[in-house]
Design an enzyme around this catalytic site. Structure first.
Site, PDB file in Angstrom:
ATOM      1  N   GLY A  71      18.204  83.374  -4.209  1.00  0.00           N
ATOM      2  CA  GLY A  71      17.296  82.401  -4.804  1.00  0.00           C
ATOM      3  C   GLY A  71      17.655  80.957  -4.541  1.00  0.00           C
ATOM      4  N   CYS A  98      35.560  76.049  22.866  1.00  0.00           N
ATOM      5  CA  CYS A  98      34.433  76.829  23.406  1.00  0.00           C
ATOM      6  C   CYS A  98      34.162  76.450  24.865  1.00  0.00           C
ATOM      7  CB  CYS A  98      33.188  76.596  22.553  1.00  0.00           C
ATOM      8  SG  CYS A  98      32.202  75.180  23.043  1.00  0.00           S
ATOM      9  N   GLN A 149      19.548  86.623  -9.282  1.00  0.00           N
ATOM     10  CA  GLN A 149      18.445  85.692  -9.220  1.00  0.00           C
ATOM     11  C   GLN A 149      18.456  84.847 -10.497  1.00  0.00           C
ATOM     12  OE1 GLN A 149      16.601  84.955  -6.691  1.00  0.00           O
ATOM     13  NE2 GLN A 149      16.969  86.677  -5.326  1.00  0.00           N
ATOM     14  N   HIS A 181      28.817  76.741  21.207  1.00  0.00           N
ATOM     15  CA  HIS A 181      29.625  75.682  20.580  1.00  0.00           C
ATOM     16  C   HIS A 181      29.449  75.693  19.055  1.00  0.00           C
ATOM     17  CE1 HIS A 181      31.410  71.926  19.413  1.00  0.00           C
ATOM     18  NE2 HIS A 181      30.296  71.697  18.732  1.00  0.00           N
ATOM     19  N   ASP A 236      20.009  92.525   5.606  1.00  0.00           N
ATOM     20  CA  ASP A 236      19.321  92.098   4.393  1.00  0.00           C
ATOM     21  C   ASP A 236      18.253  93.144   4.067  1.00  0.00           C
ATOM     22  OD1 ASP A 236      17.284  89.508   6.012  1.00  0.00           O
ATOM     23  OD2 ASP A 236      17.241  91.686   6.112  1.00  0.00           O
ATOM     24  N   SER A 237      17.559  92.952   2.947  1.00  0.00           N
ATOM     25  CA  SER A 237      16.697  94.032   2.449  1.00  0.00           C
ATOM     26  C   SER A 237      15.279  93.951   2.987  1.00  0.00           C
ATOM     27  CB  SER A 237      16.619  93.946   0.926  1.00  0.00           C
ATOM     28  OG  SER A 237      15.795  92.815   0.578  1.00  0.00           O
ATOM     29  N   GLY A 238      14.929  92.810   3.582  1.00  0.00           N
ATOM     30  CA  GLY A 238      13.549  92.599   4.009  1.00  0.00           C
ATOM     31  C   GLY A 238      12.732  91.835   2.983  1.00  0.00           C
ATOM     32  N   GLY A 239      13.250  91.735   1.762  1.00  0.00           N
ATOM     33  CA  GLY A 239      12.484  91.110   0.680  1.00  0.00           C
ATOM     34  C   GLY A 239      12.182  89.644   0.926  1.00  0.00           C
ATOM     35  N   PHE A 240      13.174  88.907   1.373  1.00  0.00           N
ATOM     36  CA  PHE A 240      12.986  87.461   1.593  1.00  0.00           C
ATOM     37  C   PHE A 240      12.026  87.213   2.741  1.00  0.00           C
ATOM     38  CE2 PHE A 240      14.179  83.081   1.226  1.00  0.00           C
ATOM     39  CZ  PHE A 240      14.166  82.570   2.513  1.00  0.00           C
ATOM     40  N   ASP A 296      25.650  83.335   5.338  1.00  0.00           N
ATOM     41  CA  ASP A 296      24.968  83.535   6.615  1.00  0.00           C
ATOM     42  C   ASP A 296      23.967  82.409   6.796  1.00  0.00           C
ATOM     43  OD1 ASP A 296      22.838  84.905   4.688  1.00  0.00           O
ATOM     44  OD2 ASP A 296      21.847  84.486   6.604  1.00  0.00           O
ATOM     45  N   CYS A 333      37.541  71.239  20.618  1.00  0.00           N
ATOM     46  CA  CYS A 333      36.889  72.547  20.538  1.00  0.00           C
ATOM     47  C   CYS A 333      37.282  73.414  21.735  1.00  0.00           C
ATOM     48  CB  CYS A 333      35.378  72.363  20.492  1.00  0.00           C
ATOM     49  SG  CYS A 333      34.457  73.910  20.419  1.00  0.00           S
ATOM     50  N   ASP A 373      14.912  92.788  -3.263  1.00  0.00           N
ATOM     51  CA  ASP A 373      14.681  91.845  -4.378  1.00  0.00           C
ATOM     52  C   ASP A 373      13.563  90.900  -3.997  1.00  0.00           C
ATOM     53  OD1 ASP A 373      16.933  89.038  -3.813  1.00  0.00           O
ATOM     54  OD2 ASP A 373      15.876  90.322  -2.387  1.00  0.00           O
ATOM     55  N   CYS A 384      32.668  72.940  25.607  1.00  0.00           N
ATOM     56  CA  CYS A 384      33.583  71.798  25.473  1.00  0.00           C
ATOM     57  C   CYS A 384      34.700  71.830  26.507  1.00  0.00           C
ATOM     58  CB  CYS A 384      34.163  71.768  24.064  1.00  0.00           C
ATOM     59  SG  CYS A 384      32.900  71.479  22.818  1.00  0.00           S
TER      60      CYS A 384
END
Ligand SMILES: CNc1nc2cc(C(N)=O)ccc2[nH]1
Ligand SMILES: [Zn+2]
Length: 373
Positions: A217, A307, A190, A336, A93-97, A267, A305, A147, A310
């Site tokens: 956003g 994993c 946005q 899991h 990501d850009s770091g903005g958030f 994500d 499952c 952004d 489980c």
């Protein structure tokens, strides 16, 4: 694998799509869920274990890595893939958030954001140009524009003002990114929950032209109804032949609803963060392992499952190690949850390809009605 980043759509079912994003470091099957590897690790997981759940791509956080160990140090050590022993695609990501949600003493101007590190109080600046430089030093395959994601509640004029600055920052990001074959730059739409502003943002991003388009956003407290309300029209405003990435989402039913509305990538920290707090997501609903009902329960979390949690452990054991604050608790519940999230993505890819996504969604929702199980 492909020397360039390309996106091939294989099938659609309603608005839902399935396909492949090909990159020099490997293919990403869509719809895709990206585990979050904030500080160059998916917390409590070895990279090979993350891969074993079916993940094709990880997310790295520019804000965290620029502060510690710094992008320059990671570059000197061979880049983020080598540093964290994950040779498949990484989106950063850009770091903005995160600068707006985590940093102290932030000052936002047209140029960018100056701030003090939450780690050691040191002063830093992120601009579109610096964000592109950091993401290049990290060596990520998919780079996000710098952004601003306005915090809610926000007036329409604040959202409009913020979106228009983000579009100017998108143009600066595009210019600074330059021409990097084998790497992709994604723009971020946005405009809050206002359709006209979302349309204006999408139009500007199309003019600048990106390799993929994120819906930003959202997942900032607006609630699922408002988020789905935006997703009922926002993805359709973006180029149909490019990946559409919904940032920061979400719970299993958010993810299914987003894919049903045309989203290709997502994500979220939820599967890993909730795993560390004793929450396991299953086909039948959420298991809160700290609940006393699990103390003597010999059954697995989810009999369907694959994993290790489980296959090899009982709820009673998971209850014990959580209560005892043992490290294996976070490891097993994270594993899991990541497996369950990837099983949802694999199920949707298969259903969309088969044209059975509507019935798949009905089964998904029916299975989860039991709530806390
Ligand atoms: C967890 N929610 C969330 N919303 C996000 C929005 C953005 C964005 N750039 O608008 C980025 C990350 C985000 N994470
Ligand atoms: Zn499991």
């Amino acid at each position: 694998m492909s020397p360039k980043v390309t996106f091939d759509l294989h099938a659609t079912d309603g608005k839902a799509r399935t396909g492949v994003i090909s990159t020099p470091r490997g293919d990403i099957r869509t719809p895709a869920f990206m585990p979050v590897g904030t500080a160059a690790t998916v917390k409590a997981m070895m990279p090979e274990s993350v891969r074993s759940t079916g993940a094709d791509i990880l997310l790295g956080n520019t804000y965290h890595l620029m502060l510690r160990p710094t992008a320059e140090r990671i570059d000197r050590l061979g880049g983020l893939h080598k540093f964290m022993n994950w040779e498949r695609p990484i989106l950063t990501d850009s770091g903005g958030f995160q600068v707006m949600s985590l940093a102290a003493l932030r000052k936002l101007t047209e140029k960018g954001v100056t701030f003090k590190s939450h780690v050691d109080g040191s002063k830093h600046e992120i601009t579109p140009e610096r964000s592109m430089e950091i993401q290049k030093l990290l060596g990520s395959d998919i780079v996000m524009c710098f952004d601003e994601c306005p915090a809610l509640p926000a007036t329409d004029e604040k959202v409009a003002e913020s979106m228009r600055m983000s579009m100017r920052w998108a143009a600066r990001s595009r210019d600074a990114f330059g021409d990097r074959p084998g790497h992709a730059l994604f723009g971020i739409q946005q405009g809050g929950v206002t359709q006209e502003l979302r349309a204006e943002s999408a139009e500007k991003l199309r003019e600048i032209e990106f390799d993929g388009y994120a819906v930003g956003g959202l997942a900032v407290g607006e609630g699922q109804d408002a988020m789905f309300g935006v997703l009922d029209y926002a993805p359709d405003m973006l180029p149909v032949n490019k990946p559409r990435y919904l940032m920061g989402v979400g719970k299993p039913d958010d993810i299914v609803g987003a894919v049903a509305r045309g989203i290709d990538m997502m994500d979220c920290v939820l599967p890993s963060r909730s795993g560390r707090t004793g929450q396991a997501y299953t086909r039948h609903g959420v298991v809160n392992i700290k609940n006393a009902r699990h103390i003597d329960d010999p059954r697995p979390l989810d009999e369907n499952c694959s994993c290790p949690a489980c296959r090899n452990y009982s709820r009673a054991y998971l209850s014990h190690v959580f209560r005892s604050n043992e490290m294996i608790s976070g490891m097993l519940l994270t594993w899991h949850n990541l497996q369950y999230f990837q099983d949802i993505m694999a199920g949707m890819r298969e259903a969309i390809a088969a044209g059975t996504f509507t019935s798949w969604q009905a089964d998904f929702h029916a299975g989860r009605e039991q709530g806390d199980v």
